[in-house]
Design a protein around this motif. Sequence first.
Motif, short mmCIF file in Angstrom:
data_model
loop_
_atom_site.label_atom_id
_atom_site.label_comp_id
_atom_site.label_asym_id
_atom_site.label_seq_id
_atom_site.Cartn_x
_atom_site.Cartn_y
_atom_site.Cartn_z
N PHE A 19 6.05 9.36 3.71
CA PHE A 19 5.87 8.18 3.05
C PHE A 19 7.18 7.55 2.61
O PHE A 19 7.50 6.12 3.23
CB PHE A 19 4.99 8.14 1.98
N ASN A 20 8.12 8.13 2.27
CA ASN A 20 9.15 7.48 1.70
C ASN A 20 10.04 7.03 2.64
O ASN A 20 10.59 6.09 2.81
CB ASN A 20 9.89 8.50 0.44
N GLY A 21 9.99 7.93 3.84
CA GLY A 21 10.85 7.95 5.08
C GLY A 21 10.49 6.70 5.72
O GLY A 21 11.13 5.81 6.38
N LEU A 22 9.28 6.57 5.87
CA LEU A 22 8.52 5.46 6.65
C LEU A 22 8.74 4.33 6.28
O LEU A 22 8.63 3.08 6.78
CB LEU A 22 7.08 5.84 7.15
N SER A 23 8.65 4.13 4.65
CA SER A 23 8.63 2.98 4.15
C SER A 23 10.09 2.26 3.94
O SER A 23 10.23 1.13 3.77
CB SER A 23 8.03 3.23 2.59
N GLU A 24 11.34 3.08 4.25
CA GLU A 24 12.51 2.29 4.07
C GLU A 24 12.45 1.30 5.21
O GLU A 24 12.28 1.44 6.22
CB GLU A 24 13.37 3.55 4.68
N GLY A 25 12.88 0.19 4.85
CA GLY A 25 13.08 -1.11 5.42
C GLY A 25 11.69 -1.61 5.91
O GLY A 25 11.39 -2.55 6.65
N GLY A 26 10.52 -0.95 5.63
CA GLY A 26 9.30 -1.52 5.83
C GLY A 26 8.54 -2.16 4.60
O GLY A 26 9.19 -2.56 3.62
N GLN A 27 6.98 -2.08 4.70
CA GLN A 27 6.29 -2.67 3.50
C GLN A 27 5.17 -1.64 3.34
O GLN A 27 4.50 -1.41 4.01
CB GLN A 27 5.71 -4.08 4.02
N ILE A 28 5.10 -1.47 1.92
CA ILE A 28 4.27 -0.56 1.36
C ILE A 28 2.80 -1.36 1.12
O ILE A 28 2.80 -2.50 0.45
CB ILE A 28 4.63 0.09 0.01
N LYS A 29 1.88 -0.93 1.89
CA LYS A 29 0.55 -1.56 1.63
C LYS A 29 -0.38 -1.11 0.62
O LYS A 29 -1.04 -1.86 0.03
CB LYS A 29 -0.19 -1.59 3.10
N MET A 30 -0.35 0.30 0.53
CA MET A 30 -0.87 1.01 -0.69
C MET A 30 -0.13 2.02 -1.08
O MET A 30 0.24 3.13 -0.40
CB MET A 30 -2.44 1.49 -0.31
N PRO A 31 0.42 2.15 -2.54
CA PRO A 31 1.18 3.19 -2.87
C PRO A 31 0.57 4.60 -2.63
O PRO A 31 -0.81 4.69 -2.71
CB PRO A 31 1.55 3.00 -4.39
N LEU A 32 1.34 5.74 -2.47
CA LEU A 32 0.71 6.80 -2.62
C LEU A 32 -0.07 7.24 -3.92
O LEU A 32 0.65 7.09 -4.76
CB LEU A 32 1.72 8.12 -2.32
N GLN A 33 -1.14 7.88 -3.93
CA GLN A 33 -2.25 7.93 -4.99
C GLN A 33 -3.16 8.54 -4.83
O GLN A 33 -3.84 8.93 -3.84
CB GLN A 33 -2.51 6.54 -5.54
N GLN A 34 -3.75 9.30 -5.94
CA GLN A 34 -5.15 9.96 -5.84
C GLN A 34 -5.93 8.96 -5.57
O GLN A 34 -6.17 8.17 -6.47
CB GLN A 34 -5.21 10.96 -7.23
N THR A 35 -7.04 9.53 -4.64
CA THR A 35 -8.25 8.60 -4.57
C THR A 35 -9.55 8.82 -4.95
O THR A 35 -9.42 10.10 -5.16
CB THR A 35 -8.12 8.12 -3.03
N PHE A 36 -10.28 8.14 -4.93
CA PHE A 36 -11.84 8.46 -5.23
C PHE A 36 -12.68 9.43 -4.35
O PHE A 36 -13.50 10.02 -4.83
CB PHE A 36 -12.68 7.14 -5.49
N TRP A 37 -12.06 9.44 -3.14
CA TRP A 37 -12.58 10.38 -2.21
C TRP A 37 -11.76 11.67 -2.20
O TRP A 37 -12.40 12.53 -1.44
CB TRP A 37 -12.55 9.73 -0.83
N GLY A 38 -10.76 11.75 -3.07
CA GLY A 38 -10.16 13.20 -3.39
C GLY A 38 -8.94 13.37 -2.46
O GLY A 38 -8.28 14.51 -2.94
N SER A 39 -8.48 12.72 -1.76
CA SER A 39 -7.02 12.65 -0.96
C SER A 39 -6.01 12.00 -1.85
O SER A 39 -6.37 11.07 -2.79
CB SER A 39 -7.15 12.20 0.28
#
Length: 142
Positions: free
Chosen positions: A99-119
Amino acid sequence: MAAINPYLNFNGNTEEAFNFYKSVFGGEFLGLQRYKDTPESGKIPAEAQDKIMHIALPIKGCLLMATDALESMGHTLTMGNNVHLSLDTDSEEEANQLFNGLSEGGQIKMPLQQTFWGSYFGMVTDRFGVQWMISYDEKRTT
């Protein structure tokens, strides 16, 4: 990394499209979830409650996955933004690294986080305009 899978967005006809894909490829749906079954269902208009929030169809060792992109949820669907590459990682650490590598120079649409579906999940558009979904599901690896 565990897998890379295509993730498609549709303009309200995911169910129709996936019934077609099922007729072509065979198999059974995995993880079919409708918007009415989510914690956010109270924010979803009545006409969109039965739309698909997530669906997956196994095809020869990968998953074809999709959602209905709802304008009422702030999603705008145009050809070109209807495909994501979904990375299923082997650990939370790997998810963070990718995630950190792909977001370099890009745009984060949803930060990495624990979700209601468990991922542990996040979304980013890289600096070349490619849309990525990064996910770690502890249940999958145990």
